[in-house]
Design a protein around this motif. Sequence first.
Motif, PDB file in Angstrom:
ATOM      1  N   ALA A  85      -9.306  47.222  -3.963  1.00  0.00           N
ATOM      2  CA  ALA A  85     -10.037  45.787  -3.270  1.00  0.00           C
ATOM      3  C   ALA A  85     -11.540  45.939  -3.041  1.00  0.00           C
ATOM      4  N   GLY A  86     -11.534  47.600  -2.768  1.00  0.00           N
ATOM      5  CA  GLY A  86     -13.350  47.596  -2.160  1.00  0.00           C
ATOM      6  C   GLY A  86     -12.992  47.743  -0.778  1.00  0.00           C
ATOM      7  N   VAL A  87     -12.299  47.415  -0.374  1.00  0.00           N
ATOM      8  CA  VAL A  87     -12.355  46.768   1.631  1.00  0.00           C
ATOM      9  C   VAL A  87     -11.723  48.664   2.018  1.00  0.00           C
ATOM     10  N   PRO A  88     -12.451  48.985   2.800  1.00  0.00           N
ATOM     11  CA  PRO A  88     -11.652  50.292   4.203  1.00  0.00           C
ATOM     12  C   PRO A  88     -10.729  49.896   4.875  1.00  0.00           C
ATOM     13  N   VAL A  89      -9.504  51.060   4.609  1.00  0.00           N
ATOM     14  CA  VAL A  89      -8.366  50.671   4.974  1.00  0.00           C
ATOM     15  C   VAL A  89      -8.362  51.091   6.138  1.00  0.00           C
ATOM     16  N   ALA A  90      -8.549  50.178   7.565  1.00  0.00           N
ATOM     17  CA  ALA A  90      -7.864  50.401   8.880  1.00  0.00           C
ATOM     18  C   ALA A  90      -7.124  51.595   9.020  1.00  0.00           C
ATOM     19  N   ARG A  91      -5.399  51.445   8.714  1.00  0.00           N
ATOM     20  CA  ARG A  91      -4.437  52.715   8.480  1.00  0.00           C
ATOM     21  C   ARG A  91      -3.942  52.187   7.699  1.00  0.00           C
TER      22      ARG A  91
ATOM     23  N   HIS B 162     -10.051  40.148  10.030  1.00  0.00           N
ATOM     24  CA  HIS B 162      -9.450  40.907  10.687  1.00  0.00           C
ATOM     25  C   HIS B 162      -9.365  42.343  10.544  1.00  0.00           C
ATOM     26  N   ARG B 163      -8.386  43.634  10.346  1.00  0.00           N
ATOM     27  CA  ARG B 163      -8.250  44.272  10.455  1.00  0.00           C
ATOM     28  C   ARG B 163      -7.551  44.685   9.108  1.00  0.00           C
ATOM     29  N   PRO B 164      -8.233  45.080   7.541  1.00  0.00           N
ATOM     30  CA  PRO B 164      -6.761  45.517   6.849  1.00  0.00           C
ATOM     31  C   PRO B 164      -6.787  46.625   7.081  1.00  0.00           C
ATOM     32  N   ALA B 165      -4.970  46.696   6.609  1.00  0.00           N
ATOM     33  CA  ALA B 165      -4.305  47.800   6.448  1.00  0.00           C
ATOM     34  C   ALA B 165      -3.835  47.960   5.171  1.00  0.00           C
ATOM     35  N   LEU B 166      -2.975  49.054   4.867  1.00  0.00           N
ATOM     36  CA  LEU B 166      -1.817  48.962   3.875  1.00  0.00           C
ATOM     37  C   LEU B 166      -0.698  48.660   4.274  1.00  0.00           C
ATOM     38  N   TYR B 167       0.180  49.153   3.771  1.00  0.00           N
ATOM     39  CA  TYR B 167       2.326  49.532   4.323  1.00  0.00           C
ATOM     40  C   TYR B 167       2.286  49.453   3.079  1.00  0.00           C
ATOM     41  N   PHE B 168       3.901  50.046   3.646  1.00  0.00           N
ATOM     42  CA  PHE B 168       4.713  49.832   2.698  1.00  0.00           C
ATOM     43  C   PHE B 168       6.038  50.680   3.452  1.00  0.00           C
ATOM     44  N   HIS B 169       8.088  50.230   2.839  1.00  0.00           N
ATOM     45  CA  HIS B 169       8.560  51.049   2.854  1.00  0.00           C
ATOM     46  C   HIS B 169       9.977  51.530   2.214  1.00  0.00           C
ATOM     47  N   PRO B 170      10.002  53.027   1.936  1.00  0.00           N
ATOM     48  CA  PRO B 170      10.034  53.186   0.835  1.00  0.00           C
ATOM     49  C   PRO B 170      11.403  52.874   0.592  1.00  0.00           C
ATOM     50  N   GLY B 171      12.572  52.301   1.627  1.00  0.00           N
ATOM     51  CA  GLY B 171      13.593  51.957   1.094  1.00  0.00           C
ATOM     52  C   GLY B 171      14.714  53.094   1.725  1.00  0.00           C
ATOM     53  N   THR B 172      15.646  52.194   2.748  1.00  0.00           N
ATOM     54  CA  THR B 172      16.290  53.348   3.419  1.00  0.00           C
ATOM     55  C   THR B 172      16.739  55.063   3.095  1.00  0.00           C
ATOM     56  N   GLN B 173      17.088  55.356   3.668  1.00  0.00           N
ATOM     57  CA  GLN B 173      18.466  56.573   3.098  1.00  0.00           C
ATOM     58  C   GLN B 173      17.609  57.501   2.169  1.00  0.00           C
ATOM     59  N   CYS B 174      15.806  57.321   2.172  1.00  0.00           N
ATOM     60  CA  CYS B 174      15.223  58.437   1.321  1.00  0.00           C
ATOM     61  C   CYS B 174      15.111  59.489   1.170  1.00  0.00           C
ATOM     62  N   ASP B 175      15.590  60.417   0.899  1.00  0.00           N
ATOM     63  CA  ASP B 175      15.691  61.678   0.509  1.00  0.00           C
ATOM     64  C   ASP B 175      14.937  62.646  -0.750  1.00  0.00           C
ATOM     65  N   ASP B 176      13.197  61.404  -1.680  1.00  0.00           N
ATOM     66  CA  ASP B 176      12.685  62.398  -2.027  1.00  0.00           C
ATOM     67  C   ASP B 176      11.815  61.922  -1.236  1.00  0.00           C
ATOM     68  N   PRO B 177      10.766  63.087  -1.094  1.00  0.00           N
ATOM     69  CA  PRO B 177       9.086  63.268  -0.738  1.00  0.00           C
ATOM     70  C   PRO B 177       8.356  62.544  -1.581  1.00  0.00           C
ATOM     71  N   GLY B 178       9.027  62.429  -3.198  1.00  0.00           N
ATOM     72  CA  GLY B 178       7.842  61.744  -4.407  1.00  0.00           C
ATOM     73  C   GLY B 178       7.828  60.352  -3.791  1.00  0.00           C
ATOM     74  N   SER B 179       8.203  60.075  -3.238  1.00  0.00           N
ATOM     75  CA  SER B 179       8.322  58.445  -3.254  1.00  0.00           C
ATOM     76  C   SER B 179       7.755  58.066  -1.926  1.00  0.00           C
ATOM     77  N   TRP B 180       7.166  59.329  -1.229  1.00  0.00           N
ATOM     78  CA  TRP B 180       6.221  58.543  -0.509  1.00  0.00           C
ATOM     79  C   TRP B 180       4.682  59.014  -1.460  1.00  0.00           C
ATOM     80  N   ALA B 181       4.928  60.516  -1.832  1.00  0.00           N
ATOM     81  CA  ALA B 181       3.901  61.212  -2.509  1.00  0.00           C
ATOM     82  C   ALA B 181       3.443  59.394  -3.583  1.00  0.00           C
ATOM     83  N   ARG B 182       3.966  59.087  -4.390  1.00  0.00           N
ATOM     84  CA  ARG B 182       3.809  57.480  -5.200  1.00  0.00           C
ATOM     85  C   ARG B 182       3.519  56.477  -4.935  1.00  0.00           C
ATOM     86  N   TYR B 183       3.899  56.732  -3.724  1.00  0.00           N
ATOM     87  CA  TYR B 183       3.639  55.057  -2.821  1.00  0.00           C
ATOM     88  C   TYR B 183       2.007  55.336  -2.361  1.00  0.00           C
ATOM     89  N   ILE B 184       1.990  55.964  -1.827  1.00  0.00           N
ATOM     90  CA  ILE B 184       0.395  57.268  -1.537  1.00  0.00           C
ATOM     91  C   ILE B 184      -0.099  56.807  -2.342  1.00  0.00           C
TER      92      ILE B 184
END
Length: 382
Positions: free
Chosen positions: A204-210, A172-194
Amino acid sequence: MQTNPPTWADPMAHLARTVPDHPVLYLSPRVLQDTARRFTRGFPGLVTYAVKANARPEVLANLAAAGLRAFDVASPAEMAAVRAVRADAVLHYHNPVRSEAEIASATALGVDSWSVDDAGELEKLAALPPGAEIAVRFVLPETGASYCFGEKFGATPEQAEALLARVAVMGHRPALYFHPGTQCDDPGSWARYIAAAGRIAARAGVPVARLNVGGGFASNRDGRAPDLEAVFAAIGRATRDAFGPDVPPLVCEPGRAMVAEAFTLAARIKGMRDGGRRVYLNDGIYGGLAEMRDMAHTRPVRVIAPDGRARTGAPLPRTVFGPTCDSIDRLPGAVPLPGDAAPGDYVLFDGMGAYSAALATGFNGYGLGEVLTVDSLSGHPV
Ligand SMILES: *Cc1c(COP(=O)(O)O)cnc(C)c1O
C-alpha cells in the motif's frame, strides 16, 4: 442478580452455608487483576479488553483497578458500560459494521480507534474529524483457532491494501488489524498474520500508525494452562521480522483469556437417571454453559456435596443435560463425574468467565442466579 455481593472465602464455603438451588458464578478479583497485569507486563504494546467476553460491572471495575485504560467495544451500550466505571476510558470501536446513529453516538463519546473491512463502511466514516485512527481489518484463509471469525468480517489482503491507501487519502491515520479467531493456541497464527500485515503495508506504500493483533488468546479449556508469554514473544519477533526498522506500536484486545480463569460456575445436580449415567443440572447451554454447544469443555470438573466437601469417587462418564425442556440443552460428549456424585451436589466448572454471563438467557425461567465474589476459587489459601 445481586449488584453488591458479599465476599466469601471460596465457593465451597458459600455452597455449604446457603445451599443455593440456582447456578452461581464466583469471581476472584485477585485472579482477574493478576491476569490483567500478566498481559500489561508481558505484551509488547497496549493492552485493551474486549468487553463482549464479559461486560459485568465488577469485571470492568477490577480491570480498571488493575490499570487497564483502553477497551474494545462493539456497541454504544458497551461504551456506556465502560465509561460508567472509568470516565476517561479510551474506546476502540472495532465492530466493522455501524449504523449512522451508532457512528454519531461513538463520535460524541470521543472514540479513539475505528476499524473497517469494506469500502462502503469506510466512506461512512468520511465525516470524522481528520486524524482519526482507522484500522483496516483483514483476514487470511487459514486458522489455528477453535472458531474462525473470517466468514463474517475481514477484507482480503488485496482489498486491505486499497482500503489502507484510501484511509491515508481521507486524512485519517491508517492502522492494520486482524483477529486470528477465538481460543487460538498456535503462536504461528499470529506470526502468519503479522507477516501478511507487513506485506499489505509495504504494497500500500503507507506507514502504519499501529498494528492491532486482536484477541483470540487461548484459555485453559482442557486442563493445560496456555503459555501466553510464548505467544507475546512470538508476536514481538514476528513484528520485528515483518516491519524491520518501521515497527508500528502494537495493540491487543483479549476477551476470553483476560476473564476466563477469574470465574468458576457452580451448577446443581437436579436429578439422575439410568444408574447415574444421565445427569440433569440446573444450568446448561441456554445459561452460563452456552459456549459448550460449539466448543467442548474437556477440562476436569469438581463435584461438591451440599456440606461443602469434595466428592472423590472414581470418575464415571455421564451424559449431562441442562434444565430447559429443549433437547439440544445438553453438554457435548461424556462428562466424567465422581462415582459418588448425587442429586443435590454441585458441579464446579473452572475457567468460566468468558462468554458465560454474557450469553446466558432466561429461557424457560432458568439462567444464572448470582455473581458472587470470593477470595479463592480453589479453596486453597492464597
Ligand atoms: C470477540 C472479539 C475480541 C475478543 O476475542 P477473544 O477470542 O475473546 O479474545 C476482540 N476483538 C474483537 C473485534 C472481537 O469481536
